[in-house]
Design an enzyme around this catalytic site. Sequence first.
Site, PDB file in Angstrom:
ATOM      1  N   LYS A  52      33.681  18.972  -3.754  1.00  0.00           N
ATOM      2  CA  LYS A  52      32.491  19.625  -4.315  1.00  0.00           C
ATOM      3  C   LYS A  52      32.650  19.675  -5.830  1.00  0.00           C
ATOM      4  CE  LYS A  52      29.803  23.613  -2.722  1.00  0.00           C
ATOM      5  NZ  LYS A  52      29.929  24.958  -2.152  1.00  0.00           N
TER       6      LYS A  52
HETATM    7  O1  G3P Z   1      26.847  27.347  -0.948  1.00  0.00           O
HETATM    8  C1  G3P Z   1      26.670  28.040  -2.138  1.00  0.00           C
HETATM    9  C2  G3P Z   1      26.721  29.482  -1.894  1.00  0.00           C
HETATM   10  O2  G3P Z   1      27.963  29.857  -1.408  1.00  0.00           O
HETATM   11  C3  G3P Z   1      26.321  30.336  -3.042  1.00  0.00           C
HETATM   12  O3  G3P Z   1      25.725  31.399  -2.477  1.00  0.00           O
HETATM   13  O4  G3P Z   1      25.099  33.691  -2.175  1.00  0.00           O
HETATM   14  O5  G3P Z   1      26.666  33.075  -4.029  1.00  0.00           O
HETATM   15  O6  G3P Z   1      24.249  32.467  -4.153  1.00  0.00           O
HETATM   16  P1  G3P Z   1      25.414  32.741  -3.271  1.00  0.00           P
END
Ligand code: G3P
Length: 220
Positions: free
Chosen positions: A85
Amino acid sequence: MKIFLDTADLNEIRAANETGLIDGVTTNPTLILKSGNSLYSTAKLLALEYPHFESISCEVVADTAEDMLKQAEDFISIAPAITIKVPCTVEGLKACRQLSNLDIKVNVTLVFSVAQAILSAKAGATYISPFLGRWRDNSVDEIRLIKNLRSVYDQWNGKTPNILAASVRDVMQTEKSAIAGADIITIPPSVFWKMYNNILTNRGLEMFQKDWEEALKTIV
Ligand code: G3P
């Protein structure tokens, strides 16, 4: 539609995998920190325990493509499902180009625009991760982004990345992303379990149970 779990919590992954409906896992530094495990051991364990997973995303964090590639080296040899990633930056996409030239799967993360999706496709990404929740937190129509990405990739001449809807906050966002054309959703386990729920299913089941018991009484 494929479902990945957006977590590094091994117990949560184990429980959700028992449903037979999980196709992969995505992690990021925040999720690794939350889990208390090391990224390397998590990746190794997941690859060993879930050989059917299509992809296990491991994020590299460095300022230069060269350093990202160095970090990626440790993960690549673990299993073919391991997906590197990288961020959607100049250096991240340089690393993406080099990894995809070697047929290594790359997930370009922190994608917020069509422009970034175009660059990611040109860099040979296997997946792009548009961050839906973070756009919605900022009052932007995140589903329009998915529709636009779908439309651009559908007109593309050549191979395009899978649209991996990420940063998903709830079931509605999951449904709307699927309708708008996302190939995969990566969701927190809590959202995965909520996908089963519907009040009418519960009410219907209650009624069927009650009637089944009544019907049994009439059988002689
Ligand atoms: O896959 C990306 C994710 O983990 C980010 O999520 O909830 O931190 O915006 P968030």
